[in-house]
Write a protein that holds these residues in place. Structure first.
Motif, PDB file in Angstrom:
ATOM      1  N   LYS B  69      30.229   5.511   7.688  1.00 10.00           N
ATOM      2  CA  LYS B  69      29.826   4.118   7.893  1.00 10.00           C
ATOM      3  C   LYS B  69      28.761   3.990   8.970  1.00 10.00           C
ATOM      4  CE  LYS B  69      31.741  -0.518   8.388  1.00 10.00           C
ATOM      5  NZ  LYS B  69      32.978  -1.324   8.538  1.00 10.00           N
ATOM      6  N   SER B  70      28.888   4.758  10.046  1.00  9.67           N
ATOM      7  CA  SER B  70      27.931   4.631  11.155  1.00  9.67           C
ATOM      8  C   SER B  70      26.532   5.073  10.747  1.00  9.67           C
ATOM      9  CB  SER B  70      28.415   5.439  12.362  1.00  9.67           C
ATOM     10  OG  SER B  70      28.476   6.820  12.040  1.00  9.67           O
ATOM     11  N   GLN B  71      26.458   6.045   9.851  1.00  7.49           N
ATOM     12  CA  GLN B  71      25.168   6.527   9.382  1.00  7.49           C
ATOM     13  C   GLN B  71      24.786   5.906   8.038  1.00  7.49           C
ATOM     14  OE1 GLN B  71      24.993  10.804   9.436  1.00  7.49           O
ATOM     15  NE2 GLN B  71      25.467  10.939  11.618  1.00  7.49           N
ATOM     16  N   THR B  72      25.609   5.031   7.529  1.00  6.24           N
ATOM     17  CA  THR B  72      25.412   4.389   6.213  1.00  6.24           C
ATOM     18  C   THR B  72      24.992   5.421   5.176  1.00  6.24           C
ATOM     19  OG1 THR B  72      23.122   3.711   6.707  1.00  6.24           O
ATOM     20  CG2 THR B  72      24.889   2.140   7.194  1.00  6.24           C
ATOM     21  N   SER B  73      25.797   6.490   5.090  1.00  7.34           N
ATOM     22  CA  SER B  73      25.487   7.552   4.149  1.00  7.34           C
ATOM     23  C   SER B  73      26.685   7.846   3.255  1.00  7.34           C
ATOM     24  CB  SER B  73      25.070   8.820   4.890  1.00  7.34           C
ATOM     25  OG  SER B  73      26.147   9.363   5.613  1.00  7.34           O
ATOM     26  N   PHE B  74      26.388   8.457   2.119  1.00  9.51           N
ATOM     27  CA  PHE B  74      27.420   8.845   1.159  1.00  9.51           C
ATOM     28  C   PHE B  74      26.886  10.061   0.421  1.00  9.51           C
ATOM     29  CE2 PHE B  74      31.307   8.312  -0.916  1.00  9.51           C
ATOM     30  CZ  PHE B  74      31.202   8.130  -2.286  1.00  9.51           C
ATOM     31  N   HIS B  75      26.803  11.195   1.127  1.00 13.51           N
ATOM     32  CA  HIS B  75      26.215  12.400   0.566  1.00 13.51           C
ATOM     33  C   HIS B  75      27.177  13.104  -0.393  1.00 13.51           C
ATOM     34  CE1 HIS B  75      23.142  11.507   3.317  1.00 13.51           C
ATOM     35  NE2 HIS B  75      23.564  12.222   4.361  1.00 13.51           N
ATOM     36  N   LEU B  76      26.614  13.644  -1.447  1.00 10.79           N
ATOM     37  CA  LEU B  76      27.393  14.346  -2.481  1.00 10.79           C
ATOM     38  C   LEU B  76      27.286  15.842  -2.250  1.00 10.79           C
ATOM     39  CD1 LEU B  76      28.925  13.978  -5.268  1.00 10.79           C
ATOM     40  CD2 LEU B  76      26.695  14.383  -6.334  1.00 10.79           C
ATOM     41  N   ARG B  77      28.408  16.554  -2.381  1.00  4.23           N
ATOM     42  CA  ARG B  77      28.410  17.990  -2.117  1.00  4.23           C
ATOM     43  C   ARG B  77      29.190  18.725  -3.196  1.00  4.23           C
ATOM     44  NH1 ARG B  77      30.113  15.911   3.087  1.00  4.23           N
ATOM     45  NH2 ARG B  77      28.323  15.790   4.499  1.00  4.23           N
ATOM     46  N   LYS B  78      28.793  20.004  -3.388  1.00  7.01           N
ATOM     47  CA  LYS B  78      29.575  20.907  -4.226  1.00  7.01           C
ATOM     48  C   LYS B  78      29.414  22.300  -3.634  1.00  7.01           C
ATOM     49  CE  LYS B  78      30.653  22.279  -8.942  1.00  7.01           C
ATOM     50  NZ  LYS B  78      30.437  22.070 -10.394  1.00  7.01           N
ATOM     51  N   PRO B  79      30.518  23.013  -3.412  1.00  2.76           N
ATOM     52  CA  PRO B  79      30.440  24.302  -2.721  1.00  2.76           C
ATOM     53  C   PRO B  79      29.791  25.417  -3.547  1.00  2.76           C
ATOM     54  CG  PRO B  79      32.697  23.813  -3.346  1.00  2.76           C
ATOM     55  CD  PRO B  79      31.901  22.597  -3.646  1.00  2.76           C
ATOM     56  N   SER B  80      29.853  25.298  -4.883  1.00  2.82           N
ATOM     57  CA  SER B  80      29.299  26.354  -5.722  1.00  2.82           C
ATOM     58  C   SER B  80      28.882  25.732  -7.062  1.00  2.82           C
ATOM     59  CB  SER B  80      30.342  27.457  -5.941  1.00  2.82           C
ATOM     60  OG  SER B  80      29.855  28.434  -6.841  1.00  2.82           O
ATOM     61  N   VAL B  81      27.590  25.699  -7.329  1.00  7.91           N
ATOM     62  CA  VAL B  81      27.122  24.997  -8.525  1.00  7.91           C
ATOM     63  C   VAL B  81      27.001  25.949  -9.720  1.00  7.91           C
ATOM     64  CG1 VAL B  81      25.912  23.184  -7.271  1.00  7.91           C
ATOM     65  CG2 VAL B  81      24.696  25.312  -7.862  1.00  7.91           C
ATOM     66  N   HIS B  82      27.047  25.345 -10.903  1.00  4.92           N
ATOM     67  CA  HIS B  82      26.887  26.078 -12.147  1.00  4.92           C
ATOM     68  C   HIS B  82      25.650  25.585 -12.873  1.00  4.92           C
ATOM     69  CE1 HIS B  82      30.925  27.598 -11.565  1.00  4.92           C
ATOM     70  NE2 HIS B  82      31.369  26.376 -11.430  1.00  4.92           N
ATOM     71  N   ILE B  83      25.164  26.404 -13.781  1.00  3.24           N
ATOM     72  CA  ILE B  83      24.007  26.015 -14.597  1.00  3.24           C
ATOM     73  C   ILE B  83      24.255  24.653 -15.247  1.00  3.24           C
ATOM     74  CG2 ILE B  83      22.611  26.566 -16.616  1.00  3.24           C
ATOM     75  CD1 ILE B  83      21.978  28.456 -14.439  1.00  3.24           C
ATOM     76  N   SER B  84      25.467  24.434 -15.672  1.00  4.81           N
ATOM     77  CA  SER B  84      25.813  23.199 -16.379  1.00  4.81           C
ATOM     78  C   SER B  84      25.759  21.956 -15.497  1.00  4.81           C
ATOM     79  CB  SER B  84      27.213  23.315 -16.990  1.00  4.81           C
ATOM     80  OG  SER B  84      28.170  23.558 -15.983  1.00  4.81           O
ATOM     81  N   ASP B  85      25.610  22.136 -14.188  1.00  2.00           N
ATOM     82  CA  ASP B  85      25.483  20.986 -13.281  1.00  2.00           C
ATOM     83  C   ASP B  85      24.070  20.422 -13.268  1.00  2.00           C
ATOM     84  OD1 ASP B  85      27.719  22.593 -10.954  1.00  2.00           O
ATOM     85  OD2 ASP B  85      28.173  20.977 -12.383  1.00  2.00           O
ATOM     86  N   THR B  86      23.148  21.094 -13.908  1.00  2.00           N
ATOM     87  CA  THR B  86      21.776  20.588 -13.994  1.00  2.00           C
ATOM     88  C   THR B  86      21.778  19.226 -14.675  1.00  2.00           C
ATOM     89  OG1 THR B  86      20.761  22.779 -14.040  1.00  2.00           O
ATOM     90  CG2 THR B  86      19.502  20.973 -15.025  1.00  2.00           C
ATOM     91  N   ALA B  87      21.318  18.221 -13.946  1.00  2.00           N
ATOM     92  CA  ALA B  87      21.362  16.834 -14.434  1.00  2.00           C
ATOM     93  C   ALA B  87      20.701  15.936 -13.388  1.00  2.00           C
ATOM     94  CB  ALA B  87      22.804  16.394 -14.664  1.00  2.00           C
ATOM     95  N   GLU B  88      20.650  14.646 -13.705  1.00  2.00           N
ATOM     96  CA  GLU B  88      20.158  13.631 -12.767  1.00  2.00           C
ATOM     97  C   GLU B  88      21.375  12.973 -12.129  1.00  2.00           C
ATOM     98  OE1 GLU B  88      16.690  13.106 -12.880  1.00  2.00           O
ATOM     99  OE2 GLU B  88      16.658  11.681 -11.221  1.00  2.00           O
ATOM    100  N   TYR B  89      21.327  12.812 -10.815  1.00  2.33           N
ATOM    101  CA  TYR B  89      22.454  12.232 -10.085  1.00  2.33           C
ATOM    102  C   TYR B  89      21.997  10.949  -9.405  1.00  2.33           C
ATOM    103  CZ  TYR B  89      24.889  16.570 -10.947  1.00  2.33           C
ATOM    104  OH  TYR B  89      25.497  17.630 -11.570  1.00  2.33           O
ATOM    105  N   PHE B  90      22.784   9.894  -9.591  1.00  2.37           N
ATOM    106  CA  PHE B  90      22.458   8.590  -9.036  1.00  2.37           C
ATOM    107  C   PHE B  90      23.557   8.116  -8.095  1.00  2.37           C
ATOM    108  CE2 PHE B  90      18.746   7.506 -11.480  1.00  2.37           C
ATOM    109  CZ  PHE B  90      18.882   8.212 -12.663  1.00  2.37           C
ATOM    110  N   CYS B  91      23.133   7.687  -6.927  1.00  2.00           N
ATOM    111  CA  CYS B  91      24.020   7.026  -5.981  1.00  2.00           C
ATOM    112  C   CYS B  91      23.912   5.524  -6.214  1.00  2.00           C
ATOM    113  CB  CYS B  91      23.589   7.391  -4.568  1.00  2.00           C
ATOM    114  SG  CYS B  91      24.603   6.689  -3.258  1.00  2.00           S
ATOM    115  N   ALA B  92      25.011   4.804  -6.085  1.00  2.00           N
ATOM    116  CA  ALA B  92      24.987   3.360  -6.314  1.00  2.00           C
ATOM    117  C   ALA B  92      25.950   2.660  -5.373  1.00  2.00           C
ATOM    118  CB  ALA B  92      25.349   3.046  -7.773  1.00  2.00           C
TER     119      ALA B  92
END
Lengths: 113, 114
Positions: B69-92
């Motif tokens: 809340k203090s930084q008004t952020s909502f970062h998305l994380r994944k510890p280990s990605v796969h080829i299948s994670d290739t995509a467009e990601y939208f924050c809302a």
């Protein structure tokens, strides 16, 4: 179960023509939304229906755009006198109620030549 | 009014590496926060959401996000990605007093390379 469906998946038209885009929401969902996604951008809100009525049409860009949902299920987005700037992907979403999770359809890609 | 900023238009990463997709928002009222994923020629799919409670939110496909809340952020994380994670990601975001309208960022394209 069936998700939100949109037809057509692609629509190519000429400048000045009229187009209709259709959205079939998930059965039983009372809320329906239209968004527009221009190239390289995130979706932008156009209009929200609760039942048959448009509860919020503040996102419609101008009076060439109109949407209806006459029986509280299927919705049609209508664009008159299309312009090249109307080219975008038009997304429809529905939710069980206004505060619920929105489920999106695959979109209709509109190209105005 | 609300706005969402996704500064990274594209994030390339090697398979099995960790990834973080950044999202910052601006709002004069309290908001709910969401991450959506869009695979080619498909609709948006909800990955995860923050409504209240724990600021660390876990979603589908091994993704998680942390509300700051203090930084008004909502970062998305994944510890280990796969080829299948290739995509467009939208924050809302969605304001708590106008609970139907989603305001989206411009998206981040995650490109996972072998």
């Amino acid at each position: 179960g069936a998700g939100v469906s949109q037809t057509p998946s692609n629509k190519v038209t000429e400048k000045g023509k009229y187009v209709e885009l259709r959205c079939d929401p998930i059965s039983g969902h009372t809320a329906l939304y239209w968004y527009r996604q221009s190239l390289g951008q995130g979706p932008e809100f156009l209009i929200y229906f609760q039942g048959t009525g448009a509860a919020d049409d503040s996102g419609l860009p101008n009076d060439r755009f109109f949407a209806v949902r006459p029986e509280g299920s299927v919705s049609t987005l209508k664009i008159q006198r299309t312009e090249r700037g109307d080219s975008a992907v038009y997304l429809c979403a529905s939710s069980l109620e206004a505060v619920g999770e929105q489920f999106f359809g695959p979109g209709t890609r509109l190209t105005v030549l | 009014a609300q706005s969402v900023t996704q500064l990274d238009s594209q994030v390339p990463v090697f398979e099995e590496a960790p990834v973080e997709l950044r999202c910052n928002y601006s709002s004069s009222v309290s908001v709910y926060l969401f991450w959506y994923v869009q695979y080619p020629n498909q609709g948006l799919q909800l990955l995860l959401k923050y409504l209240s409670g724990s600021t660390l939110v876990k979603g589908i496909n091994g993704f998680e996000a942390e509300f700051n809340k203090s930084q008004t952020s909502f970062h998305l994380r994944k510890p280990s990605v796969h080829i299948s994670d290739t995509a467009e990601y939208f924050c809302a975001v969605r304001s708590m007093d106008s609970s139907y309208k989603l305001i989206f960022g411009s998206g981040t394209r995650l490109l996972v390379r072998p």
